[in-house]
Scaffold this motif. Structure first.
Motif, PDB file in Angstrom:
ATOM      1  N   LYS A  44       0.848  -1.188   0.000  1.00  0.00           N
ATOM      2  CA  LYS A  44       0.000   0.000   0.000  1.00  0.00           C
ATOM      3  C   LYS A  44       0.886   1.241   0.000  1.00  0.00           C
ATOM      4  CE  LYS A  44      -0.404   0.441   5.037  1.00  0.00           C
ATOM      5  NZ  LYS A  44      -0.049   1.875   5.191  1.00  0.00           N
ATOM      6  N   ALA A  45       0.292   2.395  -0.260  1.00  0.00           N
ATOM      7  CA  ALA A  45       1.017   3.650  -0.110  1.00  0.00           C
ATOM      8  C   ALA A  45       1.150   3.956   1.380  1.00  0.00           C
ATOM      9  CB  ALA A  45       0.293   4.777  -0.829  1.00  0.00           C
ATOM     10  N   ASP A  47       1.596   6.597   3.286  1.00  0.00           N
ATOM     11  CA  ASP A  47       1.017   7.785   3.919  1.00  0.00           C
ATOM     12  C   ASP A  47      -0.154   8.353   3.119  1.00  0.00           C
ATOM     13  OD1 ASP A  47       3.008   7.884   6.047  1.00  0.00           O
ATOM     14  OD2 ASP A  47       4.420   8.493   4.475  1.00  0.00           O
ATOM     15  N   ASP A  48      -0.937   7.491   2.511  1.00  0.00           N
ATOM     16  CA  ASP A  48      -2.016   7.989   1.658  1.00  0.00           C
ATOM     17  C   ASP A  48      -3.244   7.091   1.775  1.00  0.00           C
ATOM     18  OD1 ASP A  48      -3.373   9.521  -0.236  1.00  0.00           O
ATOM     19  OD2 ASP A  48      -2.595   8.352  -1.923  1.00  0.00           O
ATOM     20  N   TRP A  50      -7.132   6.279   2.140  1.00  0.00           N
ATOM     21  CA  TRP A  50      -8.441   6.870   1.811  1.00  0.00           C
ATOM     22  C   TRP A  50      -9.293   6.808   3.070  1.00  0.00           C
ATOM     23  CZ3 TRP A  50     -11.966   4.792  -2.735  1.00  0.00           C
ATOM     24  CH2 TRP A  50     -13.029   5.693  -2.924  1.00  0.00           C
ATOM     25  N   ARG A 243      -2.095   1.214  -4.212  1.00  0.00           N
ATOM     26  CA  ARG A 243      -1.561   2.503  -3.770  1.00  0.00           C
ATOM     27  C   ARG A 243      -2.487   3.661  -4.129  1.00  0.00           C
ATOM     28  NH1 ARG A 243       4.033   2.638  -2.425  1.00  0.00           N
ATOM     29  NH2 ARG A 243       5.005   0.570  -2.527  1.00  0.00           N
ATOM     30  N   GLY A 246      -5.625   4.052  -2.025  1.00  0.00           N
ATOM     31  CA  GLY A 246      -5.509   4.480  -0.636  1.00  0.00           C
ATOM     32  C   GLY A 246      -5.864   3.391   0.337  1.00  0.00           C
TER      33      GLY A 246
END
Length: 391
Positions: A44-45, A47-48, A50, A243, A246
């Motif tokens: 996953k991203a 710091d992003d 959802w 990513r 989110g």
């Protein structure tokens, strides 16, 4: 706060490849697939995420008829359908979140054949980028299988379950062994999916006809996607979907003995992230206005499924009063309210209802792969959930 219950102690011990899809072991195994089968991590991203706000709603007056005629309240419905996790989103907020069998908001759970729907989204993204030609015959991408029953089948036909592939008993046994989900019998040599497809010796049948469900289609599509893109499938999902979506937690996908992703059924993820996928489609493929899945692909899912292929197909009898199609790995209901859903064995479901701005993600450990009673009551619960939410 989401409700949680603990896992029966006998379910967390003794799970093996021989019993992991059978209760009580499945209740633990469906949340710990990576301890039984090789998997690839889908990052996953960092710091992003959802963010989905909480807006709890009451289901105190929920009532649905079970297959035997008795009336179930909300807790009874969850229990009758062996629900491990349920996340309901309306208007972009979580209105209901509940867990059982030791599962939490951070616990991944296998989604079985609902994985096909995610594979379809990846195919759509790659097709939009001209990396994948869905009208091409699979043998142009994978010439290794030119001498098999897949000769002449297009990637689109595989994606829409309209090939002529019918595995006989021996081929079904070989396919299961190659996928790496089952313990091998004493007389079975170790195999992998690529070897299975290259040596597939079933009778060829015409492609492009009625809906005919064959899980082997989507595993082969995954191999074709890897070949066409030059990337491993888990990497593609991370970069193209997980990513930008989110996602709150990493996901994973099971691998066969040769390292090929089980794109037909091997994804594991949290219930919240499963619901985020539904919310993405609810928004036409966009997250907060930013496209992730091409809007034209989402529109194609809604509009371009072949209703005649479904009506004459083998599963029409399961939804006898619905106008439906199967497109890009998704089941699409044309009746009002229009709905799209992903579905996997043992009770995995993701429902997307744009009319009511509603997404329902349900993860389960039903005792049999296809529990028609649980299936029926789940679909009967949908209008009741809408009613409870004022729809």
């Amino acid at each position: 706060m989401p409700a949680e219950t603990s896992l029966p102690p006998d379910a967390a011990s003794g799970a093996t490849l021989a019993n992991w899809r059978v209760p009580p072991f499945s209740r633990w195994a469906f949340q710990h697939v990576d301890e039984l089968i090789a998997t690839a991590r889908i990052a996953k991203a960092p710091d992003d995420v959802w963010r989905l706000p909480d807006a709890p709603r009451s289901f105190d007056d929920f009532s649905v008829r079970a297959q035997g005629g008795e009336t179930l309240d909300f807790a009874g419905f969850l229990d009758a359908t062996a629900t491990d996790a349920l996340v309901i989103i309306q208007d972009g907020a979580i209105v209901c979140e509940t867990y059982a069998n030791g599962m939490t908001a951070q616990t991944p759970h296998i989604i079985m054949s609902a994985s096909k729907s995610i594979t379809g989204l990846i195919a759509g993204i790659l097709a939009d980028r001209s990396t994948l030609d869905l009208e091409a015959e699979v043998t142009t991408v994978l010439p290794e299988i030119a001498g098999t029953a897949y000769a002449g089948a297009t990637l689109r036909q595989m994606l829409d379950m309209r090939t002529g592939i019918v595995l006989d008993i021996e081929a079904t046994r070989d396919y299961a062994a190659a996928a790496g989900w089952d313990a091998l019998a004493p007389d079975q040599p170790a195999s992998d999916l690529k070897s299975f497809y290259q040596n597939l010796a079933i009778k060829p049948q015409p492609h492009g006809g009625s809906f005919r469900y064959a899980s082997a289609n989507t595993d082969l599509l995954g191999w074709a996607i890897e070949r066409a893109s030059g990337h491993r499938f888990a990497e593609l999902v991370s970069e193209l979907l997980w990513r930008p979506l989110g996602a709150e937690q990493p996901a994973s996908i099971t691998l066969d003995r040769g390292g090929l992703a089980r794109t037909t059924g091997g994804f594991s993820m949290t219930a919240r992230d499963f619901a985020r996928l539904g919310q993405l489609l609810q928004g036409g493929g966009a997250r907060d206005g930013r496209p992730v899945v091409p809007p034209a692909w989402v529109d194609d899912l809604w509009r371009n499924g072949d209703r005649a292929a479904w009506k004459t197909g083998e599963w029409q009898k399961l939804f006898p009063y619905r106008r439906m199609s199967y497109r890009g790995g998704w089941y699409v209901v044309d009746d009002e309210p229009a709905m799209m859903f992903a579905m996997g064995i043992h009770g995995q479901n993701l429902f997307v209802d744009p009319t009511h701005r509603l997404v329902i993600a349900k993860l389960s450990s039903q005792g049999t792969p296809v529990d028609t009673a649980a299936w029926a009551v789940t679909h009967r619960a949908l209008p009741e959930i809408r009613r409870c939410l004022g729809g």
